[in-house]
Design a protein around this motif. Structure first.
Motif, mmCIF file in Angstrom:
data_model
loop_
_atom_site.group_PDB
_atom_site.id
_atom_site.type_symbol
_atom_site.label_atom_id
_atom_site.label_comp_id
_atom_site.label_asym_id
_atom_site.label_seq_id
_atom_site.Cartn_x
_atom_site.Cartn_y
_atom_site.Cartn_z
ATOM 1 N N LYS A 7 89.712 156.104 5.566
ATOM 2 C CA LYS A 7 89.763 154.655 5.790
ATOM 3 C C LYS A 7 91.086 154.066 5.324
ATOM 4 O O LYS A 7 91.641 154.449 4.291
ATOM 5 C CB LYS A 7 88.608 153.966 5.065
ATOM 6 C CG LYS A 7 88.616 154.161 3.547
ATOM 7 C CD LYS A 7 87.388 153.559 2.892
ATOM 8 C CE LYS A 7 87.410 153.783 1.377
ATOM 9 N NZ LYS A 7 86.196 153.261 0.725
ATOM 10 N N GLU A 8 91.611 153.132 6.094
ATOM 11 C CA GLU A 8 92.830 152.434 5.706
ATOM 12 C C GLU A 8 92.587 151.688 4.395
ATOM 13 O O GLU A 8 91.572 151.029 4.215
ATOM 14 C CB GLU A 8 93.237 151.452 6.795
ATOM 15 C CG GLU A 8 94.505 150.687 6.490
ATOM 16 C CD GLU A 8 94.861 149.708 7.595
ATOM 17 O OE1 GLU A 8 95.552 148.716 7.300
ATOM 18 O OE2 GLU A 8 94.432 149.933 8.736
ATOM 19 N N GLY A 9 93.523 151.814 3.463
ATOM 20 C CA GLY A 9 93.365 151.198 2.156
ATOM 21 C C GLY A 9 92.645 152.082 1.154
ATOM 22 O O GLY A 9 92.495 151.707 -0.006
ATOM 23 N N VAL B 105 97.064 159.556 -3.880
ATOM 24 C CA VAL B 105 97.232 159.740 -2.442
ATOM 25 C C VAL B 105 96.641 158.519 -1.743
ATOM 26 O O VAL B 105 95.445 158.248 -1.859
ATOM 27 C CB VAL B 105 96.527 161.020 -1.959
ATOM 28 C CG1 VAL B 105 96.781 161.251 -0.471
ATOM 29 C CG2 VAL B 105 96.994 162.225 -2.772
ATOM 30 N N MET B 106 97.490 157.777 -1.009
ATOM 31 C CA MET B 106 97.101 156.475 -0.459
ATOM 32 C C MET B 106 97.169 156.463 1.072
ATOM 33 O O MET B 106 98.154 156.915 1.657
ATOM 34 C CB MET B 106 98.044 155.390 -1.013
ATOM 35 C CG MET B 106 98.082 155.319 -2.527
ATOM 36 S SD MET B 106 99.508 154.358 -3.151
ATOM 37 C CE MET B 106 100.844 155.565 -2.909
ATOM 38 N N GLU C 40 101.072 151.753 7.091
ATOM 39 C CA GLU C 40 102.205 150.833 7.019
ATOM 40 C C GLU C 40 102.991 150.745 8.320
ATOM 41 O O GLU C 40 103.700 149.781 8.562
ATOM 42 C CB GLU C 40 103.137 151.248 5.876
ATOM 43 C CG GLU C 40 102.514 151.032 4.506
ATOM 44 C CD GLU C 40 103.445 151.441 3.389
ATOM 45 O OE1 GLU C 40 104.526 151.984 3.681
ATOM 46 O OE2 GLU C 40 103.083 151.212 2.223
ATOM 47 N N LYS C 41 102.905 151.750 9.165
ATOM 48 C CA LYS C 41 103.671 151.759 10.412
ATOM 49 C C LYS C 41 102.777 151.524 11.626
ATOM 50 O O LYS C 41 103.127 151.860 12.751
ATOM 51 C CB LYS C 41 104.418 153.091 10.553
ATOM 52 C CG LYS C 41 105.448 153.324 9.458
ATOM 53 C CD LYS C 41 106.147 154.659 9.656
ATOM 54 C CE LYS C 41 107.179 154.892 8.564
ATOM 55 N NZ LYS C 41 107.856 156.210 8.710
ATOM 56 N N GLY C 42 101.626 150.939 11.397
ATOM 57 C CA GLY C 42 100.729 150.647 12.506
ATOM 58 C C GLY C 42 99.891 151.833 12.927
ATOM 59 O O GLY C 42 99.195 151.781 13.925
ATOM 60 N N ALA C 43 99.958 152.916 12.208
ATOM 61 C CA ALA C 43 99.164 154.108 12.497
ATOM 62 C C ALA C 43 98.810 154.753 11.165
ATOM 63 O O ALA C 43 99.218 154.276 10.102
ATOM 64 C CB ALA C 43 99.950 155.074 13.373
ATOM 65 N N ASN C 44 98.030 155.826 11.230
ATOM 66 C CA ASN C 44 97.659 156.494 9.990
ATOM 67 C C ASN C 44 98.909 156.924 9.232
ATOM 68 O O ASN C 44 99.738 157.676 9.742
ATOM 69 C CB ASN C 44 96.795 157.720 10.298
ATOM 70 C CG ASN C 44 95.374 157.340 10.650
ATOM 71 O OD1 ASN C 44 94.884 156.298 10.223
ATOM 72 N ND2 ASN C 44 94.704 158.170 11.434
#
Length: 271
Positions: A59-61, A76-77, A81-85
């Motif tokens: 999941k994002e975030g 590990v995050m 940030e670039k519009g993709a995983n």
């Protein structure tokens, strides 16, 4: 994989941090700690995670704290940030006082004193001053690969178990008091090389032997300082001050490398 914050602190860095957790300041935010995940390094110095197996990474975030034998814990995050995983990896221990970090609102956050770090490890909010260590990571849509052996561009790499520093490229090593520091490819961690009086050399690893926080060179004192608990080490890696003023906690010296020299430069043996 959920856990309480106090239990997380104990599990990650031991009883000392657990005791600290009990006394966290009341102003600390209610940060959900990154769940702890254990992993092993491959023979090439990488750790490979199948992301789909870990809901906190899909999941994002989301984030996990990764424990790898012989290494400092990693945060590990999943940032997108670039519009993709997109995955970013930094050291998981705050450089202010050694508290384990959480991940919230796109930043690594310390629950103890509210220090914040960007996903590439830079300090965005005090009291921390030193950045986190950043690790190379790549994601192919299925596997996340974290490279513990990646080096710093322009810094000598490990070749056949040795690192050579030619005087033509590192003239500072020709003078007593000179210093070179950087991350060699094939080793993956910051090292320090010092030119000592009398033509001798010393070389040490940067990870404090207390809780694996990275030390830095203190220009004013001429020694190495751990920013997490103020331990100090000589240029040869010996302990001059431990993390506990009472002496109740004893720690070992920094990892040392054999350093030899000839007319052309300095050679370290990495083992």
């Amino acid at each position: 994989m959920s856990t309480s914050r106090r239990g997380f602190l104990r599990g990650l860095v031991g009883a000392g941090a657990g005791a600290a957790a009990a006394g966290l300041p009341g102003c600390a935010p209610d940060i959900s700690p990154a769940p702890v995940l254990d992993a092993q390094k491959e023979s090439d110095g990488t750790v490979i995670l199948q992301v789909a197996r870990y809901p906190d990474l899909t999941k994002e975030g989301g984030a996990v704290t990764l424990r790898v034998p012989g290494e400092q814990p990693l945060l590990v995050m999943h940032t997108a940030e670039k519009g993709a995983n997109e995955y970013k990896v930094v050291s998981a221990i705050c450089t202010h006082s050694g508290c384990p970090l959480g991940f919230q609102d796109g930043e690594a956050i310390c629950p103890c004193h509210l220090s914040r770090f960007s996903t590439d490890g830079k300090v965005t909010q005090a009291p921390a001053k030193a950045p986190l260590t950043k690790y190379e990571a790549s994601f192919d849509g299925v596997l996340l690969t974290i490279d513990f052996a990646a080096g710093e561009e322009g810094f000598p790499s490990v070749q056949n178990g040795k690192i050579f520093f030619p005087f033509s490229s590192f003239p500072e090593l020709q003078t007593a008091g000179g210093r070179v520091q950087g991350v060699p490819e094939g080793y993956g961690k910051l090292i320090f090389v010092f030119a000592l009086e009398g033509g001798a050399y010393a070389a040490v690893d940067s990870l404090c032997t207390h809780q694996q926080c990275p030390v830095s060179y203190d220009e004013s004192a001429g020694d190495l300082l751990c920013p997490c608990h103020n331990s100090r080490f000589t240029k040869t890696g010996d302990v001059t001050r431990g993390p506990d003023p009472s002496g109740a906690i004893t720690i070992g010296p920094l990892k040392k490398f054999t350093a030899t020299s000839d007319a052309t430069g300095v050679t370290l043996t990495i083992s």
